[in-house]
Write an enzyme that holds these catalytic residues in place. Structure first.
Site, PDB file in Angstrom:
ATOM      1  N   GLN A  44      41.277  41.360  30.530  1.00 61.41           N
ATOM      2  CA  GLN A  44      42.274  40.597  29.773  1.00 61.41           C
ATOM      3  C   GLN A  44      43.130  41.551  28.932  1.00 61.41           C
ATOM      4  O   GLN A  44      42.613  42.355  28.166  1.00 61.41           O
ATOM      5  CB  GLN A  44      41.572  39.559  28.883  1.00 61.41           C
ATOM      6  CG  GLN A  44      42.519  38.624  28.168  1.00 61.41           C
ATOM      7  CD  GLN A  44      43.316  37.722  29.122  1.00 61.41           C
ATOM      8  OE1 GLN A  44      42.780  37.192  30.096  1.00 61.41           O
ATOM      9  NE2 GLN A  44      44.607  37.572  28.856  1.00 61.41           N
ATOM     10  N   LYS A  96      40.161  30.388  31.779  1.00 62.10           N
ATOM     11  CA  LYS A  96      39.883  30.901  33.124  1.00 62.10           C
ATOM     12  C   LYS A  96      38.437  30.593  33.513  1.00 62.10           C
ATOM     13  O   LYS A  96      38.155  30.161  34.627  1.00 62.10           O
ATOM     14  CB  LYS A  96      40.159  32.416  33.174  1.00 62.10           C
ATOM     15  CG  LYS A  96      41.651  32.723  33.128  1.00 62.10           C
ATOM     16  CD  LYS A  96      41.957  34.191  32.853  1.00 62.10           C
ATOM     17  CE  LYS A  96      43.462  34.371  32.622  1.00 62.10           C
ATOM     18  NZ  LYS A  96      43.825  35.747  32.243  1.00 62.10           N
ATOM     19  N   ASP A 144      44.049  40.236  39.559  1.00 59.09           N
ATOM     20  CA  ASP A 144      45.249  40.105  38.723  1.00 59.09           C
ATOM     21  C   ASP A 144      46.453  40.753  39.403  1.00 59.09           C
ATOM     22  O   ASP A 144      47.591  40.566  38.978  1.00 59.09           O
ATOM     23  CB  ASP A 144      45.017  40.769  37.352  1.00 59.09           C
ATOM     24  CG  ASP A 144      44.777  39.742  36.251  1.00 59.09           C
ATOM     25  OD1 ASP A 144      45.126  38.563  36.464  1.00 59.09           O
ATOM     26  OD2 ASP A 144      44.248  40.115  35.195  1.00 59.09           O
TER      27      ASP A 144
END
Ligand code: NAD
Length: 293
Positions: free
Chosen positions: A96, A52, A119
């Site tokens: 994450q 990312k 997200d």
């Protein structure tokens, strides 16, 4: 059979975003900024976050990484999120997953400012997505929709079978495929670990999204001729021929299924790359909304 190539589709998203960022910078504005929090040293998570960050750099985005110890307390992680929520230079925040056992993921996700929730896991964004309102769509389902759009896959009135009902993949992709829209309007069946006659249901599908995390689960006798197969699975399986000692496998037995379907995503090189492109798109969107550009 045609490959739904995530490399090509993701690159076209990234090329467009790169151009947009260049324009911003040439106007004297700052680039979009994604902040990632990584807790512990899970090998797969390390790889995802590194990818990312690399993709941010390639597209001209700023990124920052906050590393926290495996034994970090929920309170300390919450404090870090509060700090990033307050930081005006940060447009998007991602934590994450998975998180260590002492931390409740839902407690953490609900603390992220919904406007920075790139997200798309915050219940506010989930609710808005379900109602078809503007929202951050979770990156993997959003990436799948972008891939269908890139290859102009006809979804109208098709029967889509989604295997898996997680909050991050199965459930949201079932909503998106069902919604009224150019790559939606499917009749969707959502299957899970308690589904009976799964193979029979899959054989009725025009489109299958396999998101269960069981390597090579979907076999040729479970798909009908000409179907579209989207493989979301990413599992590390031991492989002594690889330098890393493992290979990445999807949920679809590619060798068997590819000869039977009309379109299929490879693993790696499919949905994973689209997930990152979608995350960048969400971050760019967060930046634009916050800065009125
Ligand atoms: P999860 O474990 O949260 O959910 C798995 C789902 O599959 C559950 O709903 C479960 O009911 C269902 N399931 C399990 N066994 C089944 C069976 N035998 N038959 C039918 N359904 C079954 O997993 P997840 O987070 O949704 O991830 C699924 C897979 O996708 C994993 O391999 C994960 O690594 C991968 N993934 C890939 C990306 C990407 O970017 N490509 C992103 C997220 C997740």
């Amino acid at each position: 059979m045609q490959l739904l190539d995530g490399k090509i589709a993701a690159q076209s998203v990234k090329d467009r975003l790169t151009e947009e960022v260049k324009k911003l910078v040439s106007r004297g504005l700052r680039p979009p900024h994604l902040a990632a929090i990584l807790v512990g040293q899970n090998g797969a998570s390390e790889t995802y976050v590194a990818s990312k960050i690399r993709n941010c750099a390639e597209t001209g985005f700023r990124s920052s990484l906050v590393r926290m110890d495996e034994n970090v307390s929920e309170e300390a992680l919450k404090a870090e999120i509060a700090r990033l929520n307050q930081d005006d230079s940060v447009d998007g925040i991602l934590v994450q997953l998975p998180l260590p056992k002492q931390i409740r993921e839902d407690n953490i996700i609900q603390l992220i400012d919904p406007d920075k929730d790139v997200d798309g896991f915050h219940p506010m964004n989930t609710g808005r997505m379900v109602q078809g309102l503007p929202s951050y769509i979770p990156a993997t389902p959003y990436g799948i929709m972008m891939l269908l759009e890139h290859y102009k896959i006809d979804t109208q009135g098709k029967h889509a079978v989604v295997i898996g009902r997680s909050n991050i993949v199965g459930r949201p992709i079932s909503v998106l495929l069902n919604q009224d829209g150019p790559r939606g309007n499917c009749t969707v069946t959502v299957c899970h670990s308690r589904t009976r006659n799964l193979a029979e249901i899959c054989r009725q599908a025009d489109i299958i999204v396999a998101a269960l995390g069981k390597p090579r689960f979907l076999k040729a006798d479970m798909v009908k001729e000409g179907s579209v197969v989207i493989d979301v699975g990413i599992t590390r399986v031991p492989d002594t021929t690889k330098k890393t000692g493992f290979a990445i496998q999807g949920d679809v037995d590619f060798a068997e299924v590819s000869s039977k379907c009309s379109y299929i995503t490879p693993v790696p090189g499919g949905v994973g790359l689209m997930t990152i492109a979608a995350l960048l798109q969400n971050t760019y969107h967060a930046y634009s909304r916050r800065n009125n550009t």
